[in-house]
Structures are given as structure tokens and as C-alpha cells.
Write an enzyme that holds these catalytic residues in place. Structure first.
Site, PDB file in Angstrom:
ATOM      1  N   ALA A 194     -22.226 120.225  96.658  1.00  0.00           N
ATOM      2  CA  ALA A 194     -20.829 119.858  96.484  1.00  0.00           C
ATOM      3  C   ALA A 194     -20.497 119.852  94.997  1.00  0.00           C
ATOM      4  CB  ALA A 194     -20.533 118.503  97.102  1.00  0.00           C
ATOM      5  N   SER A 195     -21.420 119.448  94.162  1.00  0.00           N
ATOM      6  CA  SER A 195     -21.317 119.408  92.705  1.00  0.00           C
ATOM      7  C   SER A 195     -19.968 118.891  92.214  1.00  0.00           C
ATOM      8  CB  SER A 195     -21.665 120.766  92.100  1.00  0.00           C
ATOM      9  OG  SER A 195     -20.687 121.731  92.412  1.00  0.00           O
ATOM     10  N   HIS A 196     -19.333 119.646  91.351  1.00  0.00           N
ATOM     11  CA  HIS A 196     -18.087 119.221  90.710  1.00  0.00           C
ATOM     12  C   HIS A 196     -16.842 119.650  91.483  1.00  0.00           C
ATOM     13  CE1 HIS A 196     -18.911 123.307  89.442  1.00  0.00           C
ATOM     14  NE2 HIS A 196     -17.616 123.447  89.316  1.00  0.00           N
ATOM     15  N   ASN A 197     -17.031 120.266  92.620  1.00  0.00           N
ATOM     16  CA  ASN A 197     -15.891 120.775  93.380  1.00  0.00           C
ATOM     17  C   ASN A 197     -15.151 119.646  94.092  1.00  0.00           C
ATOM     18  OD1 ASN A 197     -16.476 123.492  92.768  1.00  0.00           O
ATOM     19  ND2 ASN A 197     -18.151 123.431  94.251  1.00  0.00           N
TER      20      ASN A 197
END
Length: 144
Positions: A110-113
Site C-alpha cells: 500500500a506504501s504511500h498511495n
């Protein structure tokens, strides 16, 4: 383009509150990677053909939509991913069997999204990217 409209392509390394990069962080009970054990119906060994068929029917690929696998794996809005997760779990097992049982990783990202954006990618037994020949199989299977 103005500076405000340009996206940065530089990579930053996140650090802990101790100022350590992820590779320098000590492994503790709270951050230790977990190894998931198979759960029914797979805990008893290889699933039957009817079990696999029912699983694929229960998680159909969306109609009129084609998935693509890139460096970031499969990255789509979360509602488009359930069928991909099921199929890539199966593909990981097949890839592992082709490597004489060596482990193949599945990473959910998912990271920075934004929260609704998710992804998943496969990692070969060496921890690196999925072999390019197998990326073709991943796309074919995701779209089956």
C-alpha cells in the site's frame, strides 16, 4: 511544468524514531516477520481439483478489465484485487514447486498511495523480483 506540479522521483529512506534505517533495525517480537501456516482447505496438502475450481469461481476476474504486471506488481483499486490475490497465491505455489519447493513470497503493498489503492507482487526464492518469464504467467492467470 512548475515545480509544484512535478512529481519527485527521488527515493527517501524512512528511519525509525531511533534514526535507524529498516535494514539497521533490530528484530524484536513486535517487528519480526511472521510465517503464515496454511489454513483449511490447504493445511491437509494439495487441494482437490474441485476445491481449486470452486475457489476460482468464487473469485472471478472482473469482466471487461485486463490486469498488467509491472515492476510494482499488480497495482489497482482494492475492489479489483480479490481475484488476483487468489490466483497469485496459486501461482506462488506452482512457482515454488517449479523450484523444488523453495519459498516464493507474496507481498501486499500500500506504501504511500491512498488507502483505496493497493497492490501485490511476487518475489522469487532469492528475494528478488519474480522471474520475467513468470510475470507473463502471472498476467495470463490474473486475466483468466
Amino acid at each position: 511544468k512548475t515545480k509544484r506540479n512535478m512529481k519527485s522521483t527521488s527515493r527517501t529512506t524512512k528511519t525509525s524514531s531511533l534514526g535507524l534505517s529498516p535494514s539497521e533495525m533490530p528484530v524484536t517480537a513486535s517487528n519480526r516477520p511472521s510465517i503464515l501456516q496454511p489454513s483449511p482447505p490447504f493445511s491437509s496438502g494439495i487441494p482437490s481439483e474441485s476445491t481449486v475450481r470452486n475457489l476460482l469461481i468464487s473469485y472471478p476476474s472482473p469482466e471487461d478489465f485486463k490486469y498488467d504486471y509491472g515492476t510494482a506488481g499488480f497495482r489497482y483499486e482494492a475492489s479489483l484485487l480479490p481475484s488476483v490475490f487468489v490466483r497469485m497465491g496459486m501461482l506462488a505455489a506452482i512457482r515454488s514447486a517449479s523450484l523444488d519447493g523453495e519459498g516464493v513470497g507474496i507481498m501486499v503493498t500500500a506504501s504511500h498511495n491512498p488507502e483505496r489503492d493497493n497492490g501485490m507482487k511476487l518475489a522469487d526464492s532469492n528475494g528478488g523480483m519474480l522471474h520475467p518469464d513468470w510475470e507473463v504467467y502471472a498476467v495470463q492467470f490474473a486475466n483468466a
